[in-house]
Design an enzyme around this catalytic site. Structure first.
Site, PDB file in Angstrom:
ATOM      1  N   HIS A  96      62.327  19.085-105.796  1.00 17.85           N
ATOM      2  CA  HIS A  96      61.108  18.906-106.580  1.00 17.85           C
ATOM      3  C   HIS A  96      61.228  19.468-107.998  1.00 17.85           C
ATOM      4  O   HIS A  96      60.928  18.795-108.983  1.00 17.85           O
ATOM      5  CB  HIS A  96      59.919  19.591-105.898  1.00 17.85           C
ATOM      6  CG  HIS A  96      59.668  19.117-104.505  1.00 17.85           C
ATOM      7  ND1 HIS A  96      59.907  17.828-104.092  1.00 17.85           N
ATOM      8  CD2 HIS A  96      59.190  19.768-103.410  1.00 17.85           C
ATOM      9  CE1 HIS A  96      59.583  17.712-102.819  1.00 17.85           C
ATOM     10  NE2 HIS A  96      59.151  18.873-102.382  1.00 17.85           N
ATOM     11  N   ASP A 154      60.853  11.830-102.876  1.00 13.24           N
ATOM     12  CA  ASP A 154      60.473  13.159-103.356  1.00 13.24           C
ATOM     13  C   ASP A 154      58.999  13.049-103.698  1.00 13.24           C
ATOM     14  O   ASP A 154      58.633  12.462-104.721  1.00 13.24           O
ATOM     15  CB  ASP A 154      61.295  13.554-104.590  1.00 13.24           C
ATOM     16  CG  ASP A 154      61.020  14.985-105.042  1.00 13.24           C
ATOM     17  OD1 ASP A 154      59.892  15.454-104.825  1.00 13.24           O
ATOM     18  OD2 ASP A 154      61.916  15.620-105.618  1.00 13.24           O
ATOM     19  N   HIS A 155      58.135  13.603-102.845  1.00 12.80           N
ATOM     20  CA  HIS A 155      56.707  13.310-102.993  1.00 12.80           C
ATOM     21  C   HIS A 155      56.122  13.845-104.301  1.00 12.80           C
ATOM     22  O   HIS A 155      55.095  13.365-104.756  1.00 12.80           O
ATOM     23  CB  HIS A 155      55.906  13.825-101.788  1.00 12.80           C
ATOM     24  CG  HIS A 155      55.753  15.311-101.726  1.00 12.80           C
ATOM     25  ND1 HIS A 155      56.629  16.128-101.060  1.00 12.80           N
ATOM     26  CD2 HIS A 155      54.803  16.115-102.238  1.00 12.80           C
ATOM     27  CE1 HIS A 155      56.232  17.372-101.167  1.00 12.80           C
ATOM     28  NE2 HIS A 155      55.124  17.406-101.869  1.00 12.80           N
TER      29      HIS A 155
END
Length: 510
Positions: free
Chosen positions: A262, A199-200
């Protein structure tokens, strides 16, 4: 200072030392795709520029198209030159990609995995030791289980003398059932400690700094509860439309694209209890507790806690732009939401009764991702005088993008003879405080994957706990009749979102 005096250490460099990384081969499936070109290859270059890569590092690209090693090398160099956050150094570029390999093959073709196995064995032999393998699945989600199963069939999921890790991009499923099926197929081949679900957002410095602000400063943690905090707003807005991504976006929508992963991750980091230690499982244990404390919305009453909408034609950045249905390749009857807002509660001792508002959308007034924590107002009217703005609640804002930093609003006296109050800002910005550019999220996450540090990656129970919250919203929306509400491009979003707010709460302006 005398000529023999020791030079003063730069205080800003404290903590920037690099942890060692075992010699590694990074294999990118989907090596010619957009994510690899725009994010992964530039991240690899910037790690090399910083001296953070292991002494022995090899890169292998895997994709369906026919290419030679030299052709892929040139394509990789062009990607870095186009998308790197810093102008690339030609010498670093040349050394980094000097021995790059390219393996052609469809992701479900056993012959491609045989060629990959042979290439990895050659790199091990050339390096004089077995290199760790890090497989990055930069492909369409439908290929995630296929690639993992083919790696297992070829025996590439294990190595007697090296570690094997697999990085999986989002989305992890389209709903709870498909996420569970994907996790089952992956874990039939791999151990959980080998799986890095990326999950950037968790690689962004401000997101990680939320934990530092909470747990390293006695100023905040004593008031970090329902007795002092009035509400929390998490916003992830974009000023652009869907562009050429209609094929993906119309199948996904705002809720799946950003909220399920996110934004719920941001919520867990803000609301979690202090972990015993900042190790991977201790941190993720606390995050799962938060997710399990969020009551799942009732699909039959979904309009009370969730709002969806689509952008209509309007003005963005001074230009007229089309609505969602006017974008290329969007079906005329599409009910996919480009805006989603939710009101959630964390039903535990720390947070019971505090509303958590989440919203995300395309074609809004500006691009910003922030977490705003509003404290309860002071119960005092002595400063309520003519000419005064009044005593507004203190608000602590973590800005994730575009300008990473933290700000705190305080009430201060306006100069003059009267006791008039107005809010002022105390602000911390990464760029000015540390005199450096924050690394891209993918740089941190790639490095952690090669090191085997799972702290910033989501665990199987986290993923499924997130879907248990989002699934009822999807079912509730699917059961609704009528058109999806609209909002003008370049605006604050749909009017219907105001109905989610409790009492005197109001959305922050985007």
């Amino acid at each position: 200072m005398s000529a023999t005096a020791e030079p003063q250490a730069n205080p800003l460099s404290a903590g920037l030392e690099r942890l060692p990384v075992h010699p590694t081969t990074l294999v990118i499936f989907g090596a010619t795709g957009d994510l690899a070109r725009r994010k992964l290859l530039p991240a690899v270059y910037n790690l090399a520029h910083e001296g953070a890569l292991p002494e022995r590092f090899q890169l292998v690209g895997v994709s369906r198209g026919e290419q030679t090693d030299e052709e892929y090398r040139q394509a990789a160099i062009e990607s870095v030159e186009t998308f790197s956050r810093r102008p690339p150094d030609p010498d670093v570029l040349a050394r980094l990609f000097a021995e790059v390999r390219y393996v052609q093959g469809a992701f479900d073709d056993p012959a491609g995995y045989e060629r990959l196995d042979a290439a990895l064995a050659e790199l091990d032999e050339a390096g004089g030791l077995p290199l760790n393998r890090c497989f990055y699945l930069s492909t369409a989600p439908s290929f995630f289980p296929v690639i993992v199963e083919r790696l297992g069939a070829q025996g590439l999921h294990r190595h007697e003398d090296a570690d094997v890790r697999v990085v999986i991009e989002k989305p992890i499923g389209r709903d709870l059932e498909s996420a569970q099926e994907l996790n089952r197929r992956v874990l039939d081949v791999l151990e959980e400690k080998q799986v890095f679900r990326i999950d950037h957002y968790l690689g962004k410095e401000t997101v990680q700094n939320m934990l530092a602000f909470r747990f390293a400063n006695g100023l905040f943690e004593p008031v970090w509860n329902r007795n002092y905090i009035d509400n929390v707003q998490i916003t992830a807005s974009e000023d652009i439309g869907i562009g050429t991504r209609a094929g993906y976006y119309d199948e996904s929508g705002a809720l799946r694209d950003l909220v399920q992963n996110h934004m719920l991750q941001l919520l867990t980091l803000l609301a979690m209890e202090p972990p015993v230690s900042f190790t991977a499982d201790q941190v993720r244990d606390e995050k799962v507790k938060v997710l399990r404390a969020i009551p799942a919305p009732d699909p039959a009453r979904i309009e009370e806690v969730a709002v969806r909408a689509q952008y209509a034609a309007g003005t963005a950045a001074g230009e007229d732009v089309p609505g969602y249905h006017g974008e290329s390749d969007v079906p005329a009857e599409s009910a996919t939401e480009t805006y989603a807002a939710l009101r959630l509660e964390v039903d535990n001792w720390r947070w019971a009764g505090v509303p958590f508002y989440l919203r995300t959308g395309k074609r809004l007034a500006r691009k910003v991702t922030e977490i705003a924590v509003t404290l309860k107002p002071v119960p005092h009217l002595a400063f309520d005088q003519a000419g005064s703005v009044g005593v507004l609640p203190n608000v602590l804002v973590f800005t994730v993008q575009p300008n990473e930093g933290v700000s705190l609003s305080l009430g201060a006296k306006i100069p003059g003879t009267r006791m008039s109050i107005r809010p002022v800002q105390m602000e911390f910005l990464y760029g000015t405080s540390f005199l450096s550019q924050s690394p891209e999220a993918y740089e941190r996450l790639l490095l952690d994957a090669m090191r085997g540090d799972l702290t910033l990656f989501t665990r199987v129970d986290e993923v499924e706990a997130q879907w248990r919250i989002i699934d009822p919203v999807l079912r509730g929306w699917a059961a609704l009749d009528g058109d999806v509400p609209g909002y003008e491009a370049g605006s604050q979003g749909p009017e219907q979102a105001h109905a989610l707010m409790v009492g005197a709460d109001r959305w922050r302006r985007i």
